[in-house]
Motif scaffolding. Sequence first.
Motif, PDB file in Angstrom:
ATOM      1  N   ALA A  55       0.814  -1.208   0.000  1.00 55.75           N
ATOM      2  CA  ALA A  55       0.000   0.000   0.000  1.00 55.75           C
ATOM      3  C   ALA A  55       0.849   1.261   0.000  1.00 55.75           C
ATOM      4  O   ALA A  55       0.436   2.284  -0.518  1.00 55.75           O
ATOM      5  CB  ALA A  55      -0.929  -0.002   1.216  1.00 55.75           C
ATOM      6  N   HIS A  56       2.043   1.199   0.599  1.00 58.26           N
ATOM      7  CA  HIS A  56       2.900   2.373   0.693  1.00 58.26           C
ATOM      8  C   HIS A  56       4.344   1.966   0.444  1.00 58.26           C
ATOM      9  O   HIS A  56       4.766   0.892   0.854  1.00 58.26           O
ATOM     10  CB  HIS A  56       2.777   3.013   2.084  1.00 58.26           C
ATOM     11  N   PRO A  57       5.107   2.812  -0.228  1.00 60.35           N
ATOM     12  CA  PRO A  57       6.520   2.491  -0.439  1.00 60.35           C
ATOM     13  C   PRO A  57       7.271   2.571   0.876  1.00 60.35           C
ATOM     14  O   PRO A  57       6.877   3.308   1.786  1.00 60.35           O
ATOM     15  CB  PRO A  57       6.977   3.597  -1.405  1.00 60.35           C
ATOM     16  N   PRO A  58       8.341   1.813   1.025  1.00 63.73           N
ATOM     17  CA  PRO A  58       9.107   1.886   2.262  1.00 63.73           C
ATOM     18  C   PRO A  58       9.873   3.192   2.363  1.00 63.73           C
ATOM     19  O   PRO A  58      10.209   3.820   1.361  1.00 63.73           O
ATOM     20  CB  PRO A  58      10.068   0.702   2.152  1.00 63.73           C
ATOM     21  N   SER A  59      10.141   3.591   3.598  1.00 64.91           N
ATOM     22  CA  SER A  59      11.029   4.720   3.819  1.00 64.91           C
ATOM     23  C   SER A  59      12.459   4.266   3.565  1.00 64.91           C
ATOM     24  O   SER A  59      12.872   3.202   4.009  1.00 64.91           O
ATOM     25  CB  SER A  59      10.877   5.227   5.255  1.00 64.91           C
ATOM     26  N   VAL A  60      13.209   5.097   2.827  1.00 65.21           N
ATOM     27  CA  VAL A  60      14.573   4.728   2.449  1.00 65.21           C
ATOM     28  C   VAL A  60      15.489   5.930   2.634  1.00 65.21           C
ATOM     29  O   VAL A  60      15.113   7.061   2.297  1.00 65.21           O
ATOM     30  CB  VAL A  60      14.652   4.241   0.981  1.00 65.21           C
ATOM     31  N   THR A  61      16.683   5.695   3.170  1.00 63.70           N
ATOM     32  CA  THR A  61      17.728   6.711   3.259  1.00 63.70           C
ATOM     33  C   THR A  61      18.961   6.198   2.533  1.00 63.70           C
ATOM     34  O   THR A  61      19.382   5.066   2.757  1.00 63.70           O
ATOM     35  CB  THR A  61      18.076   7.034   4.720  1.00 63.70           C
ATOM     36  N   THR A  68      23.192  13.133   1.722  1.00 67.41           N
ATOM     37  CA  THR A  68      22.268  12.078   2.131  1.00 67.41           C
ATOM     38  C   THR A  68      20.878  12.425   1.611  1.00 67.41           C
ATOM     39  O   THR A  68      20.499  13.599   1.567  1.00 67.41           O
ATOM     40  CB  THR A  68      22.231  11.945   3.662  1.00 67.41           C
ATOM     41  N   ALA A  69      20.130  11.415   1.205  1.00 69.54           N
ATOM     42  CA  ALA A  69      18.755  11.628   0.746  1.00 69.54           C
ATOM     43  C   ALA A  69      17.829  10.662   1.467  1.00 69.54           C
ATOM     44  O   ALA A  69      18.171   9.495   1.672  1.00 69.54           O
ATOM     45  CB  ALA A  69      18.642  11.452  -0.756  1.00 69.54           C
ATOM     46  N   THR A  70      16.651  11.155   1.864  1.00 68.60           N
ATOM     47  CA  THR A  70      15.635  10.346   2.536  1.00 68.60           C
ATOM     48  C   THR A  70      14.289  10.574   1.870  1.00 68.60           C
ATOM     49  O   THR A  70      13.909  11.719   1.612  1.00 68.60           O
ATOM     50  CB  THR A  70      15.527  10.723   4.026  1.00 68.60           C
ATOM     51  N   CYS A  71      13.575   9.498   1.603  1.00 66.30           N
ATOM     52  CA  CYS A  71      12.189   9.576   1.131  1.00 66.30           C
ATOM     53  C   CYS A  71      11.327   8.737   2.073  1.00 66.30           C
ATOM     54  O   CYS A  71      11.680   7.595   2.388  1.00 66.30           O
ATOM     55  CB  CYS A  71      12.049   9.052  -0.291  1.00 66.30           C
ATOM     56  N   ASP A  72      10.207   9.298   2.522  1.00 66.19           N
ATOM     57  CA  ASP A  72       9.368   8.570   3.467  1.00 66.19           C
ATOM     58  C   ASP A  72       8.328   7.723   2.748  1.00 66.19           C
ATOM     59  O   ASP A  72       8.360   7.563   1.522  1.00 66.19           O
ATOM     60  CB  ASP A  72       8.747   9.532   4.491  1.00 66.19           C
ATOM     61  N   ASN A  73       7.387   7.170   3.507  1.00 64.07           N
ATOM     62  CA  ASN A  73       6.401   6.250   2.961  1.00 64.07           C
ATOM     63  C   ASN A  73       5.394   6.912   2.033  1.00 64.07           C
ATOM     64  O   ASN A  73       4.669   6.221   1.315  1.00 64.07           O
ATOM     65  CB  ASN A  73       5.650   5.554   4.103  1.00 64.07           C
ATOM     66  N   THR A  74       5.336   8.243   2.025  1.00 64.36           N
ATOM     67  CA  THR A  74       4.461   8.946   1.085  1.00 64.36           C
ATOM     68  C   THR A  74       5.264   9.642  -0.008  1.00 64.36           C
ATOM     69  O   THR A  74       4.732  10.481  -0.741  1.00 64.36           O
ATOM     70  CB  THR A  74       3.586   9.982   1.809  1.00 64.36           C
ATOM     71  N   ASN A  75       6.544   9.327  -0.101  1.00 63.38           N
ATOM     72  CA  ASN A  75       7.454   9.875  -1.104  1.00 63.38           C
ATOM     73  C   ASN A  75       7.770  11.358  -0.919  1.00 63.38           C
ATOM     74  O   ASN A  75       8.147  12.034  -1.867  1.00 63.38           O
ATOM     75  CB  ASN A  75       6.958   9.615  -2.530  1.00 63.38           C
ATOM     76  N   HIS A  76       7.608  11.890   0.291  1.00 57.69           N
ATOM     77  CA  HIS A  76       8.209  13.179   0.610  1.00 57.69           C
ATOM     78  C   HIS A  76       9.713  12.938   0.731  1.00 57.69           C
ATOM     79  O   HIS A  76      10.149  12.068   1.495  1.00 57.69           O
ATOM     80  CB  HIS A  76       7.661  13.734   1.927  1.00 57.69           C
ATOM     81  N   CYS A  77      10.502  13.711   0.014  1.00 57.43           N
ATOM     82  CA  CYS A  77      11.938  13.463  -0.069  1.00 57.43           C
ATOM     83  C   CYS A  77      12.745  14.697   0.328  1.00 57.43           C
ATOM     84  O   CYS A  77      12.323  15.839   0.090  1.00 57.43           O
ATOM     85  CB  CYS A  77      12.336  13.053  -1.487  1.00 57.43           C
TER      86      CYS A  77
END
Length: 375
Positions: A55-61, A68-77
């Motif tokens: 249902a939601h993409p995983p949070s990835v750093t 460094t780049a981080t995107c959360d489960n709603t693709n706010h990056c």
Amino acid sequence: MMTPHRLRFVAAVALLPLALAACKGQEAAAPPEAPAVQPPASAASAVEPAAQNGAHPPSVTREFRDWTATCDNTNHCVAFGSAEENMGFVMVSLAPGPDARPVVHMGGWGLQDGQGDVYAEIDGRRYAGKNSKMDEEGDVIAFRTPSAELLRDLGNGSFMALRRGDEKMKVSLGGAAAAFLWIDERQGRLGTTTALIRRGEKPASSVPAAPAAPRVTLAAAVPQNGLPQDDLSPALLAHPKVKECLAATRIGERFEPNVEVARLASDKLLWSVPCGEGAYNFTQVYFITPADGTAPRLIDFPTAMGRQDELVNSRYDPKTRTLFAFGKGRGIGDCGRMGVWAWTGERFALLEEKEMPSCTAVPQDLWPSTWRAVT
């Protein structure tokens, strides 16, 4: 209208200048303590349960040289890099979806002796944004509508510095382009007019819509009268985890500080048990029991990167049915991890999590999100 858990984040941000003024000098070189939640050794289950069903993409750093780049489960990056001696930062934030546009923040400490406003200089080109004070020694520049030239220079420039008069701090741009490219790929922006680094002719309408945030339903508030006033119940004292915590924190015959108890429902109690302490991080574990304190169940809290049964600097608020934790990477609070969980009547669900892995003077309200939900 601001939700209760967001009010808690605002409260934590409001306390930061006081900590900065008291602690910045002696702690600038201190090694960070562990944040509130450590990621598991394996990434196989590194998502909230709602994300595991697709249902939601995983949070990835991801790390890209000095960025460094981080995107959360709603693709706010968010992509960020640091200034020399970790005294400052540059951060580019981009929400998901076709209508989103990037926001750039820069700032830090160490330029207070210069004259005039702080500005950025990239390969001899000057970029001035809206200046604001972070504290008595720190400044933040905001570019709410950054120009294409600024984004191009951040991604492709060779030399950058934050300047005020004759004062300057060098900023590494090594890895910025790769971080921007990764965000463009994650959000489906490659080749569009909204891409951070690899723009093309495809219209913004071709960018995928933002994934919907998971929804959490709060349990009804319950009266807090008639709570136990003594120390832990016999059943809790016999629990192996409590024995482990007691061995680490016991003073005499009682815990110090005392256990905290709240009512989750007419037949459920929440117990907060101290389980370790440091200079500025205090660990707690939580149990749910029936109203008589029997049959304790240790709570395993979901996080963006797994699950955890110990929280740091945490407290439950029965009025909002939310539990807030803030594990500081160092005492001044410019790095670490924050989390907010909501009691649903059956479990504690993750509402919001933010993490800043680098201690580089980034204000807490700018920290990258690693999980967000709505109520």
